[in-house]
Design an enzyme around this catalytic site. Sequence first.
Site, PDB file in Angstrom:
ATOM      1  N   ASP A  99       0.837  -1.230   0.022  1.00 54.15           N
ATOM      2  CA  ASP A  99       0.110   0.135  -0.010  1.00 54.15           C
ATOM      3  C   ASP A  99       0.845   1.228  -0.005  1.00 54.15           C
ATOM      4  O   ASP A  99       0.603   2.243  -0.867  1.00 54.15           O
ATOM      5  CB  ASP A  99      -0.991  -0.093   1.162  1.00 54.15           C
ATOM      6  CG  ASP A  99      -0.198  -0.373   2.512  1.00 54.15           C
ATOM      7  OD1 ASP A  99       1.100  -0.365   2.537  1.00 54.15           O
ATOM      8  OD2 ASP A  99      -0.959  -0.169   3.751  1.00 54.15           O
ATOM      9  N   PHE A 151      -0.040  11.318   7.519  1.00 57.41           N
ATOM     10  CA  PHE A 151      -0.459  10.197   7.698  1.00 57.41           C
ATOM     11  C   PHE A 151      -1.969   9.989   6.887  1.00 57.41           C
ATOM     12  O   PHE A 151      -2.818  10.790   7.266  1.00 57.41           O
ATOM     13  CB  PHE A 151      -0.654   9.987   9.119  1.00 57.41           C
ATOM     14  CG  PHE A 151      -1.097   8.497   9.497  1.00 57.41           C
ATOM     15  CD1 PHE A 151       0.274   7.530   9.753  1.00 57.41           C
ATOM     16  CD2 PHE A 151      -2.224   7.858   9.620  1.00 57.41           C
ATOM     17  CE1 PHE A 151      -0.313   6.182   9.883  1.00 57.41           C
ATOM     18  CE2 PHE A 151      -2.509   6.593   9.900  1.00 57.41           C
ATOM     19  CZ  PHE A 151      -1.395   5.799  10.075  1.00 57.41           C
ATOM     20  N   VAL A 152      -2.072   9.096   6.207  1.00 52.93           N
ATOM     21  CA  VAL A 152      -2.978   8.919   5.292  1.00 52.93           C
ATOM     22  C   VAL A 152      -3.809   7.640   5.503  1.00 52.93           C
ATOM     23  O   VAL A 152      -3.488   6.691   6.206  1.00 52.93           O
ATOM     24  CB  VAL A 152      -2.615   8.957   3.806  1.00 52.93           C
ATOM     25  CG1 VAL A 152      -2.118  10.471   3.417  1.00 52.93           C
ATOM     26  CG2 VAL A 152      -1.693   7.945   3.325  1.00 52.93           C
ATOM     27  N   ASP A 158      -5.225   2.063   7.389  1.00 57.65           N
ATOM     28  CA  ASP A 158      -6.029   2.343   8.466  1.00 57.65           C
ATOM     29  C   ASP A 158      -5.161   3.256   9.584  1.00 57.65           C
ATOM     30  O   ASP A 158      -4.146   3.636   9.231  1.00 57.65           O
ATOM     31  CB  ASP A 158      -6.185   0.965   9.284  1.00 57.65           C
ATOM     32  CG  ASP A 158      -4.715   0.685   9.679  1.00 57.65           C
ATOM     33  OD1 ASP A 158      -3.888   0.579   9.217  1.00 57.65           O
ATOM     34  OD2 ASP A 158      -5.033   0.392  11.086  1.00 57.65           O
TER      35      ASP A 158
HETATM   36  P1  IMP Z   1       7.390   1.168   6.371  1.00 62.37           P
HETATM   37  O1  IMP Z   1       8.051  -0.230   6.630  1.00 62.37           O
HETATM   38  O2  IMP Z   1       7.766   2.175   7.460  1.00 62.37           O
HETATM   39  O3  IMP Z   1       7.921   1.494   4.955  1.00 62.37           O
HETATM   40  O4  IMP Z   1       5.896   1.084   6.431  1.00 62.37           O
HETATM   41  C1  IMP Z   1       5.232   0.476   5.723  1.00 62.37           C
HETATM   42  C2  IMP Z   1       3.675   0.012   6.246  1.00 62.37           C
HETATM   43  O5  IMP Z   1       3.348   1.045   7.488  1.00 62.37           O
HETATM   44  C3  IMP Z   1       2.666   0.037   5.295  1.00 62.37           C
HETATM   45  O6  IMP Z   1       2.594  -0.890   4.731  1.00 62.37           O
HETATM   46  C4  IMP Z   1       1.381   0.602   6.151  1.00 62.37           C
HETATM   47  O7  IMP Z   1       0.847  -0.383   6.694  1.00 62.37           O
HETATM   48  C5  IMP Z   1       2.014   1.633   7.277  1.00 62.37           C
HETATM   49  N1  IMP Z   1       2.127   2.917   7.024  1.00 62.37           N
HETATM   50  C6  IMP Z   1       3.016   3.829   6.706  1.00 62.37           C
HETATM   51  N2  IMP Z   1       2.413   5.227   6.428  1.00 62.37           N
HETATM   52  C7  IMP Z   1       1.252   5.030   6.728  1.00 62.37           C
HETATM   53  C8  IMP Z   1       0.100   5.990   6.658  1.00 62.37           C
HETATM   54  O8  IMP Z   1       0.381   7.282   6.200  1.00 62.37           O
HETATM   55  N3  IMP Z   1      -1.108   5.584   6.779  1.00 62.37           N
HETATM   56  C9  IMP Z   1      -1.405   4.410   7.149  1.00 62.37           C
HETATM   57  N4  IMP Z   1      -0.721   3.473   7.258  1.00 62.37           N
HETATM   58  C10 IMP Z   1       0.891   3.584   7.072  1.00 62.37           C
HETATM   59 MG    MG Z   2       1.128  -2.214   4.832  1.00 66.14          MG
END
Ligand code: IMP
Ligand code: MG
Length: 175
Positions: A99, A151-152, A158
Amino acid sequence: MPELRPIETLLSADKIQARVAEMAKEIRHDFPDGLHLVAVLKGAFMFLSDLVRHMPGDVSLDFMALSSYAKGTTTSGEVRLLKDLDTTLDGKNVLIVEDIVDTGLTIAHLMDLFRTRQPRSVKVCALLHKPARARVEVKIDYLGFTIEDKFVVGYGLDFAERHRNLPYIGVVERS
Ligand code: IMP
Ligand code: MG
């Protein structure tokens, strides 16, 4: 349950649908002989389901569940494997479907893990990228939209398990 706060639209449903169709076409073109999609639960479920509807031909699917967020909007920096794949990656052209790439830790972790499982190739497809928060560098082969450091929610994403059902992507207003 606390009341839902208002959401400000960042990417409309129409805009998302148009981009997802384009991405699917590009991916399908690059993999004419078939493709194995691995979606990261739960956030990628809606993106994946729209993406595959635009991909005729030989496509297989699997799911993986990971968590890097304990609760709320800050990352712990630690990636936990909640559910592993059901099928082997051996000899397959794998496309990871995410996502959003935020710190990049989840994708970096998956790339390391998948490389030990002898796939033919591994590429990454993400609907959203928040470059401002990158902690490790990851290559995104197919990207939907680059967004600011907000934060989206919606379209699978979610905030404390809510708003995944929205057909658009928005920002939760602070009240
Ligand atoms: P990363 O490991 O920090 O790249 O995070 C990835 C995961 O964090 C994504 O697959 C999302 O599930 C969650 N995430 C990161 N940013 C957001 C956001 O803005 N809204 C909701 N979920 C987020
Ligand atoms: Mg995710």
